[in-house]
Design an enzyme around this catalytic site. Sequence first.
Site, mmCIF file in Angstrom:
data_model
loop_
_atom_site.group_PDB
_atom_site.id
_atom_site.type_symbol
_atom_site.label_atom_id
_atom_site.label_comp_id
_atom_site.label_asym_id
_atom_site.label_seq_id
_atom_site.Cartn_x
_atom_site.Cartn_y
_atom_site.Cartn_z
ATOM 1 N N ARG A 16 19.906 2.722 80.178
ATOM 2 C CA ARG A 16 19.959 2.116 78.839
ATOM 3 C C ARG A 16 19.737 3.149 77.732
ATOM 4 N NH1 ARG A 16 15.955 -2.672 78.771
ATOM 5 N NH2 ARG A 16 14.871 -1.416 80.298
ATOM 6 N N LEU A 18 21.785 4.318 75.584
ATOM 7 C CA LEU A 18 22.396 3.991 74.288
ATOM 8 C C LEU A 18 21.495 3.035 73.503
ATOM 9 C CD1 LEU A 18 24.722 4.279 72.343
ATOM 10 C CD2 LEU A 18 25.856 2.362 73.467
ATOM 11 N N LYS A 110 31.871 -14.781 69.910
ATOM 12 C CA LYS A 110 32.139 -14.428 71.310
ATOM 13 C C LYS A 110 33.502 -13.793 71.493
ATOM 14 C CE LYS A 110 28.603 -16.804 72.985
ATOM 15 N NZ LYS A 110 27.513 -16.292 73.773
ATOM 16 N N SER A 431 12.286 -19.292 70.559
ATOM 17 C CA SER A 431 11.583 -18.024 70.802
ATOM 18 C C SER A 431 10.977 -17.479 69.520
ATOM 19 C CB SER A 431 12.525 -17.002 71.434
ATOM 20 O OG SER A 431 13.639 -16.768 70.625
ATOM 21 N N ARG A 513 21.677 -5.057 72.081
ATOM 22 C CA ARG A 513 21.050 -6.128 72.857
ATOM 23 C C ARG A 513 21.790 -6.358 74.165
ATOM 24 N NH1 ARG A 513 15.878 -7.087 71.160
ATOM 25 N NH2 ARG A 513 15.880 -6.612 68.949
ATOM 26 N N GLU A 603 31.616 -21.197 74.928
ATOM 27 C CA GLU A 603 32.083 -19.953 75.554
ATOM 28 C C GLU A 603 32.770 -20.222 76.898
ATOM 29 O OE1 GLU A 603 28.806 -17.129 75.975
ATOM 30 O OE2 GLU A 603 29.490 -16.812 78.026
ATOM 31 N N GLU A 663 24.119 -22.708 64.830
ATOM 32 C CA GLU A 663 24.161 -21.502 64.013
ATOM 33 C C GLU A 663 25.269 -21.681 62.989
ATOM 34 O OE1 GLU A 663 26.961 -19.162 65.044
ATOM 35 O OE2 GLU A 663 26.627 -18.048 63.200
ATOM 36 N N HIS A 692 20.150 -12.700 63.199
ATOM 37 C CA HIS A 692 20.582 -11.445 63.810
ATOM 38 C C HIS A 692 20.475 -10.284 62.842
ATOM 39 C CE1 HIS A 692 22.082 -13.854 67.140
ATOM 40 N NE2 HIS A 692 21.892 -12.753 67.812
HETATM 41 C C1 LIG Z 1 20.909 -16.119 72.760
HETATM 42 N N1 LIG Z 1 21.608 -15.053 73.384
HETATM 43 C C2 LIG Z 1 21.513 -14.808 74.741
HETATM 44 C C3 LIG Z 1 22.699 -14.594 75.454
HETATM 45 N N2 LIG Z 1 22.661 -14.360 76.778
HETATM 46 C C4 LIG Z 1 21.486 -14.356 77.415
HETATM 47 N N3 LIG Z 1 21.447 -14.140 78.732
HETATM 48 N N4 LIG Z 1 20.323 -14.538 76.760
HETATM 49 C C5 LIG Z 1 20.299 -14.772 75.434
HETATM 50 O O1 LIG Z 1 19.213 -14.956 74.877
HETATM 51 N N5 LIG Z 1 23.878 -14.635 74.819
HETATM 52 C C6 LIG Z 1 23.998 -14.978 73.436
HETATM 53 C C7 LIG Z 1 22.798 -14.569 72.682
HETATM 54 C C8 LIG Z 1 22.751 -13.088 72.603
HETATM 55 N N6 LIG Z 1 21.547 -12.731 72.053
HETATM 56 C C9 LIG Z 1 20.640 -11.882 72.620
HETATM 57 C C10 LIG Z 1 19.515 -11.679 71.867
HETATM 58 C C11 LIG Z 1 18.541 -10.812 72.335
HETATM 59 C C12 LIG Z 1 18.726 -10.166 73.537
HETATM 60 C C13 LIG Z 1 17.661 -9.232 73.942
HETATM 61 O O2 LIG Z 1 16.722 -9.069 73.199
HETATM 62 N N7 LIG Z 1 17.763 -8.546 75.061
HETATM 63 C C14 LIG Z 1 16.706 -7.631 75.417
HETATM 64 C C15 LIG Z 1 16.379 -7.714 76.879
HETATM 65 C C16 LIG Z 1 15.621 -8.945 77.209
HETATM 66 C C17 LIG Z 1 14.897 -8.773 78.504
HETATM 67 O O3 LIG Z 1 15.419 -9.100 79.544
HETATM 68 N N8 LIG Z 1 13.730 -8.198 78.460
HETATM 69 C C18 LIG Z 1 12.910 -7.928 79.624
HETATM 70 C C19 LIG Z 1 12.848 -6.441 79.919
HETATM 71 C C20 LIG Z 1 12.424 -5.701 78.710
HETATM 72 C C21 LIG Z 1 12.399 -4.199 78.909
HETATM 73 O O4 LIG Z 1 13.316 -3.525 78.489
HETATM 74 N N9 LIG Z 1 11.323 -3.684 79.493
HETATM 75 C C22 LIG Z 1 11.116 -2.270 79.585
HETATM 76 C C23 LIG Z 1 9.628 -2.011 79.698
HETATM 77 C C24 LIG Z 1 8.876 -2.613 78.564
HETATM 78 C C25 LIG Z 1 8.702 -1.669 77.450
HETATM 79 O O5 LIG Z 1 7.890 -0.765 77.589
HETATM 80 O O6 LIG Z 1 9.358 -1.891 76.409
HETATM 81 C C26 LIG Z 1 11.791 -1.743 80.831
HETATM 82 O O7 LIG Z 1 12.090 -2.530 81.747
HETATM 83 O O8 LIG Z 1 12.055 -0.548 80.842
HETATM 84 C C27 LIG Z 1 11.493 -8.443 79.350
HETATM 85 O O9 LIG Z 1 11.215 -8.860 78.228
HETATM 86 O O10 LIG Z 1 10.718 -8.496 80.295
HETATM 87 C C28 LIG Z 1 17.099 -6.221 75.047
HETATM 88 O O11 LIG Z 1 16.157 -5.436 74.937
HETATM 89 O O12 LIG Z 1 18.294 -5.902 74.904
HETATM 90 C C29 LIG Z 1 19.838 -10.377 74.290
HETATM 91 C C30 LIG Z 1 20.829 -11.249 73.823
HETATM 92 N N1 LIG Z 2 15.618 -21.229 72.865
HETATM 93 C C1 LIG Z 2 16.379 -19.996 72.765
HETATM 94 C C2 LIG Z 2 17.793 -20.271 72.336
HETATM 95 C C3 LIG Z 2 18.612 -19.064 72.056
HETATM 96 S S1 LIG Z 2 20.297 -19.396 72.021
HETATM 97 C C4 LIG Z 2 15.701 -19.072 71.788
HETATM 98 O O1 LIG Z 2 15.067 -19.577 70.886
HETATM 99 O O2 LIG Z 2 15.793 -17.868 71.916
#
Ligand SMILES: CN1c2c(nc(N)[nH]c2=O)NC[C@@H]1CNc1ccc(C(=O)N[C@@H](CCC(=O)N[C@@H](CCC(=O)N[C@@H](CCC(=O)O)C(=O)O)C(=O)O)C(=O)O)cc1
Ligand SMILES: N[C@@H](CCS)C(=O)O
Length: 758
Positions: A16, A18, A110, A431, A513, A603, A663, A692
């Site tokens: 990751r 990027l 999307k 959230s 993300r 979607e 939204e 966002h």
């Molecule tokens: C609502 N949305 C979602 C979609 N799809 C999903 N599957 N989920 C969704 O919520 N599609 C439409 C939209 C798209 N929107 C989003 C919004 C936000 C994110 C997002 O924030 N993604 C995070 C990753 C989330 C996650 O899984 N986190 C894990 C792991 C976190 C991590 O990186 N941990 C580190 C260690 C911790 C540290 O020191 O920081 C690691 O593993 O190295 C968790 O919380 O446990 C993102 O960061 O991109 C996605 C879609």
């Molecule tokens: N309950 C979720 C919906 C995202 S689409 C949130 O609040 O993140």
Amino acid sequence: MTKSANLGFPRIGAHRELKKALEAYWKGETTAAALLATGTELRARHWQLQQQAGIDIIPSNDFSFYDHVLDTTAMLGAIPPRFAGIEDPLARYFAMARGTADAPAMEMTKWFDTNYHYIVPELHEGQNFRLSTSKVLDEYREAKALGIDTRPVLVGPVTWLSLGKAKQDGFDPLTLLDAVLPVYAELLAALKAEGAGWVQIDEPILALDLTEAQRAALRQAYHALHASAPSIMLTTYFGALLDNTALAVDLPVAGLHVDLVRAPEQLVPLLKVLPADKVLSIGLIDGRNIWRADLDRQLALATRAWDSVGPDRLVIAPSCSLLHSPVDLDGETELDDELRSWLAFARQKLSEIAALTLGIQRGRGAARDAFDASAAAIRSHRQSPRIHQPEVKARTRTSIDLNRGNAFPTRRTAQRQRFNLPAFPTTTIGSFPQTAAIREQRAAFKKARIAEADYETFLEAETEKAIRIQERIGLDVLVHGEFERNDMVEYFGEQLDGFAFTRNGWVQSYGSRFVKPPVIYGDVSRPAPMTVRWSAYAASLTDRPMKGMLTGPVTILQWSFVRVDQPRAETCRQIALAIRDEVLDLEAAGIGMIQIDEPALREGLPLRRRDWEAYLRWAVDCFRITASGVADQTQIHTHMCYAEFNDIMPAIAEMDADVISIETSRSDMELLRAFLDFRYPNEIGPGVWDIHSPRVPGQDEMELLLRKAAEGIAADQLWVNPDCGLKTRGWPEVESALTNLVATARSLRGEKSGQNLQ
Ligand SMILES: CN1c2c(nc(N)[nH]c2=O)NC[C@@H]1CNc1ccc(C(=O)N[C@@H](CCC(=O)N[C@@H](CCC(=O)N[C@@H](CCC(=O)O)C(=O)O)C(=O)O)C(=O)O)cc1
Ligand SMILES: N[C@@H](CCS)C(=O)O
Ligand SMILES: [Zn+2]
């Protein structure tokens, strides 16, 4: 000789890189030079990796710092006026995607039926275009300097215009084609002068139902472009050409790519009409799923094509760009051997493409190991006792009443009596900020560095903090904040049987993300309640209504990698039954409002209208399975985001949720129009805050949006809420924006009591 090709590689990097570089740059922790250097390093690594895997035709310009549609918009100089004053191109590019204090971000939606979101081009009459970035040429040269002669990828002009949004009523973006084509022609001529032999132009709209204007635009575009361009590989994916076949094969391009994973049946009719001078690129490796390919079956398909077009006009490729696949299965050290043997991520898919190409060139024996391993994996998947659970299958065959006890008007009365909410009730989507501290604690817990009890105590404290903040701000319906969840789908996948999850299987959702879709490999069931503990704990801390928070079955299906050995509808019904049990457990625990999110319902809509009805029937039924068991006075909410709703309004109404939050703010309430035109019968919360963007909207702005909504929706149907969940935002923004949101609702309440609103 038949060649192997790739259509696009994931940008993120195996670790990751990027994402980390982007977020550090946005926070001001690193320089633009450092960000650009990460881009250069990732591109070089990915080109070399593809070369080493034996891919003959390697793409360039598939890399992007945010989104390839936004790159095309920048390339064409289609900068919305509100960003034109930003001098620095990189700052302007990110401002368009993310917004600034003065300028709201461009809309995001999307990409076809994927969970990837693109930035929507803004188009208006008389718009001028000029070649405004050198990214495509730069990246072609960059690869060449590494000794790799790439095939640059472009989003085609007709797809780009079709995905754009008119900024004036009644304006047809396709009328801008004449203005856009000279820019494409200039770029293509420059690529040719630079030595590019081929260019990949993506026109995925060819897999959609097209209007006559789109067909004419495609003809006009390729007749205008082909002469000065490198050889064009016109690339279609995500579905069959069907009635667009004759159009596609008649276009004056050198090659045509088709998706034979989604639509293997299109090969034979296509071979009948493919002109003898065209190269055929066949997408045989699934770019949208993670199952190891059945190489013998795909070789048979390739042989069918080879028999017809011969060795020199055939290219073996993935179905679509590998953007939608995780990077490397080698990063999955914790999957068991059996499951791992069933999977292939982007890197492994490159090897599959290379093996298939060898197979077609020199026979199966030339890549025997790969073919034998594929056959063994297919056999093991078919026979594994982990896949089929008779009691789950039996339950999906039982009949379930899909109706709530009473119709909405009766339920509404019961719910009003129970909750006694003010007009314009305020709430959030679920959230609250997933802060670095929360992610760190979860990572520490997952690595067994802290005990479960300590992790839970930490989450309880975060939940309580969020509740006190909501109470202080004055929200009417509270949420627990989802702090215990890594992701709204993965969290459920981790607790359901039949799912596996990865450690590093990240896929881009938008910008920086990413999501880690779980893998549905077998029959799905719920061994134990999944959310009751957190909702009940949160409810115990407050007197205000606490909304339980679940992800709906269609969204869990759509955002997972789904098994392909049974219909999606069947898998969805299994998930729906598991969520139904969770809903009933929440209700039994005293949770009076339950939100079942279905942001991916739109979607999942098939790309062709002829397939809509069947999909919507089972998708809506699955939602109704989850909700129909509760009492009248239990209020069911749903939520949808980042989609066009017009096409599916009757289906949304049929879901019969008591309240839907959608939204709408990023499109200036335009998305709400579908609900207005349809006269949506139940209650509705149009989002008034584009979550966002880091921008905090003021009360005036939110009031304006709500007033627009109130022009068509009765005041007593309206809720006040943000566009979506707040997990990506920071607490200071959240507190200010929610304070403004509550003030907005109060202001409208004041007017409503004086009857001035409409
Ligand atoms: C609502 N949305 C979602 C979609 N799809 C999903 N599957 N989920 C969704 O919520 N599609 C439409 C939209 C798209 N929107 C989003 C919004 C936000 C994110 C997002 O924030 N993604 C995070 C990753 C989330 C996650 O899984 N986190 C894990 C792991 C976190 C991590 O990186 N941990 C580190 C260690 C911790 C540290 O020191 O920081 C690691 O593993 O190295 C968790 O919380 O446990 C993102 O960061 O991109 C996605 C879609
Ligand atoms: N309950 C979720 C919906 C995202 S689409 C949130 O609040 O993140
Ligand atoms: Zn949402």
